[in-house]
Design an enzyme around this catalytic site. Structure first.
Site, short mmCIF file in Angstrom:
data_model
loop_
_atom_site.label_atom_id
_atom_site.label_comp_id
_atom_site.label_asym_id
_atom_site.label_seq_id
_atom_site.Cartn_x
_atom_site.Cartn_y
_atom_site.Cartn_z
N GLY A 143 0.82 -1.19 0.00
CA GLY A 143 0.00 0.00 0.00
C GLY A 143 0.87 1.25 0.00
N CYS A 144 0.27 2.37 -0.40
CA CYS A 144 1.06 3.61 -0.49
C CYS A 144 1.46 4.12 0.89
CB CYS A 144 0.27 4.67 -1.26
SG CYS A 144 -1.41 4.97 -0.65
N TYR A 145 0.49 4.22 1.81
CA TYR A 145 0.85 4.64 3.16
C TYR A 145 1.87 3.69 3.80
CZ TYR A 145 -2.91 8.18 3.70
OH TYR A 145 -3.71 9.29 3.59
N PRO A 146 1.67 2.37 3.73
CA PRO A 146 2.66 1.47 4.34
C PRO A 146 4.06 1.61 3.76
CG PRO A 146 0.60 0.30 4.03
CD PRO A 146 0.45 1.63 3.34
N THR A 147 4.18 1.90 2.48
CA THR A 147 5.52 2.05 1.91
C THR A 147 6.30 3.15 2.62
OG1 THR A 147 4.86 1.21 -0.27
CG2 THR A 147 6.80 2.63 -0.18
#
Length: 336
Positions: A143-147
Site C-alpha cells: 500500500g502507499c501509506y505502508p511504503t
C-alpha cells in the site's frame, strides 16, 4: 523482451504503469484493459501518453498472452483473476490489497472481503524482500501509506531503540483514485486537512504486520487527506529507550539503507519535501530530531502513485526478470 499486460489501465496507477513501461527497453505492452474505454486510444484517457499507439481493450484474463500482468484492480477484484493468470504461466504484480497480508483474518476484517482464492505471494517491498521477489510468481505490491511508513520505521524497529510508535501520514488526493468522491471533490478538500479512519484505516494493520517481522513495537496509524495532487508525507513519533543522539539515529539509517537505489537519507534536521520526490520512485527520509522528553521524530516523503504504487510495481518486475533494478524508473523528482 517480455510481454506485459495491464488489467485496469485507465486509472491513475494504470497510467503511471504505461508511462514507465513505454520507456522500458525490455518490455512490450501487449494489453491495456478497460471495460469503460474499450476501443479508445490510450491518450484519450491519459493525454500525456500520445506516443502510445495501443488502445484499451475489454479482455478477459484468459484472452491475455503475456509474460507478466499488472493487476491495477480494486480490492476484492484481483483475487477473482490472479489465480487464472498464474495458472496460465504468467507472473503477476498485484496492486490491490488482496494478497498483502500473511494473516487472512486481518485482511477480511479490514477490507471486508472473503479471500476466496488464497495464493502465496511475496510482499513487494524491495528493501526487505529483494531476494524473495526475484523468485516470485506473484508479488503483492505494498500500500502507499505502508511504503512510506515502513521505510521510515524499519531501522529503529530492527535496532529496538524505541518504544511504541505513532505514525501520522498526509496524502495527496490522487490516493483516492480517479473516481471523485464526496471527500475528494475539490470544494470539499481544498484549503483543508482532514483526518479519516482515524484509528481503523486498513493500512494500519499492514504496517503493523510487516514491522512485526523486525521487532515487537505496537504501531498506531492515522491518515490525513491534504489538498495536493501527489505525495505522502509521513511523520513518525516514538520514544527512545536508551541514551542515543540524533546523529546516531541518522547513521543507523544510512547503514541500514546503504546501497538502496531509491532510499535517500537526509541530513539530521533536514525535512523531506513532497516536491523533491514528486513523479519519482524515490523515498526521502529525514528529521531524526530528539526532543527534551526523548521523543524521536522521523519523516519520510514519497510519491503515492510511484514509490507508493506503480513505480514500485515496475521495480518488482525488474527484480522478477533480472533486469537492472532502476530501469525506466530512475528519474529525480519535480521540484518546484
Amino acid at each position: 523482451m517480455i510481454k506485459i499486460g495491464i488489467i485496469g489501465a485507465s486509472g491513475y496507477t494504470g497510467g503511471e504503469l504505461l508511462r514507465f513501461l513505454n520507456n522500458h527497453p525490455e518490455t512490450e505492452i501487449v494489453a491495456a484493459t478497460s471495460r469503460k474505454y474499450d476501443g479508445q486510444s490510450i491518450y484519450k484517457v491519459h493525454p500525456h501518453l500520445r506516443d502510445l499507439e495501443i488502445k484499451f481493450e475489454n479482455l478477459k484474463p484468459n484472452e491475455i498472452d503475456a509474460d507478466l500482468v499488472f493487476t491495477a484492480t480494486p480490492h476484492g477484484a484481483s483475487m477473482k483473476i490472479v489465480p487464472e493468470l498464474l495458472e496460465n504461466d504468467m507472473k503477476v504484480v498485484d496492486l490491490s490489497g488482496d494478497y498483502r497480508f500473511d494473516n487472512l483474518d486481518t485482511y477480511e476484517k479490514y477490507y471486508g472481503y472473503k479471500q476466496i482464492n488464497p495464493v502465496k505471494a511475496v510482499y513487494g517491498l524491495p528493501e526487505i524482500n529483494r531476494e524473495l521477489i526475484k523468485e516470485a510468481d506473484l508479488v503483492a505490491n505494498p500500500g502507499c501509506y505502508p511504503t512510506g511508513a515502513i521505510l521510515a520505521c524499519l531501522p529503529i524497529v530492527a535496532e529496538s531503540i524505541v518504544e511504541n510508535i505513532v505514525i501520522d501520514s498526509k496524502s495527496g488526493v490522487s490516493g483516492a483514485g480517479v473516481t471523485p468522491t464526496e471527500a475528494s471533490h475539490y470544494p470539499n478538500c481544498s484549503d483543508s486537512i482532514s483526518p479519516y479512519a482515524v484509528t481503523t484505516h486498513r493500512h494500519g494493520p499492514e504496517i503493523q504486520e510487516k514491522l512485526a517481522k523486525f521487532g515487537n513495537n505496537k504501531v498506531s496509524f492515522t491518515p490525513h487527506l491534504v489538498p495536493v495532487i501527489r505525495g505522502i508525507m509521513t511523520t513518525v513519533h516514538s520514544f527512545i529507550n536508551e541514551d542515543i543522539t540524533s546523529e546516531y539515529v541518522r547513521e543507523s539509517y544510512s547503514e541500514f539503507y546503504d546501497g538502496e537505489p531509491f532510499v535517500t537519507i537526509l541530513e539530521t534536521g533536514e525535512v523531506p519535501r513532497l516536491s523533491s520526490v514528486r513523479g519519482s520512485n524515490h523515498c526521502h527520509i529525514g528529521c531524526f530530531d530528539i526532543d527534551d522528553n526523548g521523543r524521536l521524530v522521523i519523516a519520510s516523503a514519497i510519491d503515492n502513485l510511484v514509490k507508493g504504487a506503480s513505480g514500485q510495481a515496475v521495480h518488482n518486475m525488474n527484480l522478477m526478470f533480472g533486469f537492472k533494478e532502476t530501469e525506466s524508473i530512475n528519474m529525480v523528482g519535480l521540484h518546484p
